[in-house]
Design an enzyme around this catalytic site. Structure first.
Site, mmCIF file in Angstrom:
data_model
loop_
_atom_site.group_PDB
_atom_site.id
_atom_site.type_symbol
_atom_site.label_atom_id
_atom_site.label_comp_id
_atom_site.label_asym_id
_atom_site.label_seq_id
_atom_site.Cartn_x
_atom_site.Cartn_y
_atom_site.Cartn_z
ATOM 1 N N ASP A 17 0.838 -1.206 0.000
ATOM 2 C CA ASP A 17 0.000 0.000 0.000
ATOM 3 C C ASP A 17 0.868 1.248 0.000
ATOM 4 O O ASP A 17 0.696 2.134 -0.833
ATOM 5 C CB ASP A 17 -0.929 -0.012 1.230
ATOM 6 N N GLU A 273 1.809 -6.422 -5.364
ATOM 7 C CA GLU A 273 1.419 -5.545 -6.468
ATOM 8 C C GLU A 273 2.596 -4.739 -7.000
ATOM 9 O O GLU A 273 2.912 -4.756 -8.185
ATOM 10 C CB GLU A 273 0.310 -4.608 -5.975
HETATM 11 O O1 TRH Z 1 4.503 -5.975 0.568
HETATM 12 P P1 TRH Z 1 3.577 -6.599 -0.388
HETATM 13 O O2 TRH Z 1 3.229 -7.978 -0.087
HETATM 14 O O3 TRH Z 1 2.274 -5.734 -0.519
HETATM 15 C C1 TRH Z 1 1.000 -6.284 -0.595
HETATM 16 C C2 TRH Z 1 0.337 -6.073 -1.902
HETATM 17 O O4 TRH Z 1 0.371 -4.746 -2.322
HETATM 18 C C3 TRH Z 1 -1.067 -6.570 -1.823
HETATM 19 O O5 TRH Z 1 -1.737 -6.326 -3.036
HETATM 20 C C4 TRH Z 1 -1.756 -5.845 -0.716
HETATM 21 O O6 TRH Z 1 -3.044 -6.289 -0.599
HETATM 22 C C5 TRH Z 1 -1.000 -6.106 0.553
HETATM 23 O O7 TRH Z 1 0.315 -5.653 0.419
HETATM 24 C C6 TRH Z 1 -1.631 -5.406 1.720
HETATM 25 O O8 TRH Z 1 4.238 -6.584 -1.847
HETATM 26 P P2 TRH Z 1 4.458 -5.385 -2.876
HETATM 27 O O9 TRH Z 1 3.153 -4.898 -3.412
HETATM 28 O O10 TRH Z 1 5.429 -5.850 -3.830
HETATM 29 O O11 TRH Z 1 5.095 -4.224 -2.036
HETATM 30 C C7 TRH Z 1 6.385 -4.274 -1.535
HETATM 31 C C8 TRH Z 1 7.005 -2.899 -1.584
HETATM 32 O O12 TRH Z 1 8.228 -2.920 -0.877
HETATM 33 C C9 TRH Z 1 7.317 -2.443 -2.999
HETATM 34 O O13 TRH Z 1 7.065 -1.060 -3.127
HETATM 35 C C10 TRH Z 1 8.812 -2.694 -3.133
HETATM 36 C C11 TRH Z 1 9.243 -2.397 -1.727
HETATM 37 N N1 TRH Z 1 10.526 -2.995 -1.326
HETATM 38 C C12 TRH Z 1 11.555 -2.146 -1.007
HETATM 39 O O14 TRH Z 1 11.416 -0.911 -1.118
HETATM 40 N N2 TRH Z 1 12.735 -2.681 -0.588
HETATM 41 C C13 TRH Z 1 12.941 -4.025 -0.503
HETATM 42 O O15 TRH Z 1 14.049 -4.454 -0.122
HETATM 43 C C14 TRH Z 1 11.864 -4.894 -0.868
HETATM 44 C C15 TRH Z 1 12.061 -6.383 -0.813
HETATM 45 C C16 TRH Z 1 10.654 -4.340 -1.268
#
Ligand code: TRH
Length: 378
Positions: A17, A273
């Site tokens: 989010d 996402e």
């Molecule tokens: O963290 P998530 O599992 O987020 C999820 C999804 O958005 C899902 O649809 C939603 O319903 C739920 O949250 C509540 O995975 P996502 O979407 O990939 O988000 C991870 C974020 O973290 C993304 O912006 C990339 C960031 N990130 C970093 O900035 N540094 C890192 O080292 C890593 C591994 C990720």
């Protein structure tokens, strides 16, 4: 025109989010010169992906964006001209009351989760009148096809991606303390949910005929890998060696560095996402761990994406992509044959991803769609 925007984000779990809201806030500011205030209910989680954010400070400016904790909303709040309620989070009552005081109706947008399902084009842009107040929200759906709001994509993405040369990659790896690339090595990043069959994947990678570097951000996947490999600790920076497999556990990275990590890997396991979209921009073969939903609602979502993404692939390649996607999300058991079959198509998937990215580029990006929509309404 320079407008004032309020983006509201509640961090339910994970980082998706805030990951989406932070990218959107930056793109509205940097690419569209809008004035953005980002309201977040959990600054500590936010600071994991944006270390410049100080979780102790309730109101601060980072990269030109005013970041406010929900708790510090004054009773006399002055609402912005465009209001984004991310992922159906509920706006504070005091803010809604202030919206009612405005002479001109604000543009109030409910930004929804990303899905490739066909119904999205029918729901994108639909009005949703407030049940009791004279206010109207609009549903805004990101998506992969025309008729949706598009995907988050900064203006200089391709230029930055192309400038990520071998030298830039080496500098990045060095700066982040990541192992340098060895000849013939396969580099994989792994970001997934606890439900993914990580230990099975590790057993498959043991048997690799080529050296494999698996880069894993700290967290439970890193913990289970460390215990599988009889390593008592999953502390960051740690290297665990087993046959041809080296596992490097890394601290959570700042969001733009995470993008570069995806650029630097040959395969990316991503989830949710935002990392899922970023893996598509990165261009290497990727495997998506979809956010599991009640009653298996995520299966339709996974299939809808795979239908679009594999539409122009030869059948055997599409089968390999579908099979590993299904296994990684728990439909069947993953095994060496499935992994090796996916690996076999590595070059052709990389080529396919280039045309997939070109196809996605024909769409207007999400921030530009929002700006256009708001401007038409104001
Ligand atoms: O963290 P998530 O599992 O987020 C999820 C999804 O958005 C899902 O649809 C939603 O319903 C739920 O949250 C509540 O995975 P996502 O979407 O990939 O988000 C991870 C974020 O973290 C993304 O912006 C990339 C960031 N990130 C970093 O900035 N540094 C890192 O080292 C890593 C591994 C990720």
């Amino acid at each position: 025109m320079q407008r004032r925007w309020d983006i509201f984000c509640t961090i339910i779990d994970n980082f998706g989010d805030i990951g989406v809201c932070w990218r959107l806030a930056r793109q509205l500011t940097q690419d569209h010169h809008q004035t953005v205030r980002l309201w977040v209910d959990d600054l500590a989680s936010f600071s994991c992906i944006a270390p410049d954010v100080n979780p102790e400070i309730q109101r601060q400016v980072v990269q030109g964006i005013e970041i406010c904790h929900w708790q510090c909303m004054p009773a006399e709040i002055m609402p912005a001209e465009v209001v984004i309620e991310a992922f159906a989070c509920e706006l504070p009552d005091v803010y809604v009351a202030a919206l009612l005081q405005r002479k001109k109706q604000p543009v109030w947008i409910n930004l929804e989760y990303l899905s490739a399902e066909p119904w999205v084009t029918q729901c994108h842009g639909l009005p949703s009148p407030h049940p009791s107040l004279p206010l109207i929200k609009t549903f805004f759906f990101p998506g992969f096809v025309q008729g949706t709001g598009g995907l988050l994509r900064e203006k200089n993405l391709i230029a930055q991606r192309s400038a990520f040369s071998t030298i830039a990659e080496c500098e990045f790896l060095q700066r982040k303390g990541l192992l340098a690339r060895k000849p013939g090595e396969i580099r994989i990043s792994l970001f997934c949910y606890d439900t993914a069959p990580v230990t099975k994947l590790i057993r498959i990678l043991f048997e690799s005929s080529k050296p494999v570097l698996l880069i894993v951000p700290e967290g439970s996947a890193a913990g289970s890998i460390a215990s599988l490999l009889n390593n008592s600790s999953s502390q960051t920076g740690k290297l665990i060696q087993h046959g041809q497999l080296t596992v490097q556990i890394i601290p959570f990275m700042e969001q733009t560095d995470y993008d570069r990590l995806l650029w630097s890997c040959d395969f990316n396991f991503v989830r949710g996402e935002d990392s899922f979209v970023r893996a598509q921009w990165a261009g290497s073969p990727f495997i998506w761990n979809i956010y599991p939903q009640a009653e298996g609602a995520h299966w339709k979502k996974l299939d809808a994406f795979l239908d679009l993404y594999t539409a122009n692939m030869p059948e055997d390649m599409a089968d390999a992509v579908r099979e590993i996607g299904a296994c990684w999300n728990g439909k069947y058991e993953i095994n060496s044959a499935i992994w090796l079959n996916f690996l076999f198509f590595r070059e052709s998937i990389t080529q396919h991803n280039k045309s997939w990215v070109r196809q996605l580029f024909e769409q207007v990006d999400l921030a530009s769609s929002l700006v256009k929509f708001a401007e038409n309404r104001l």
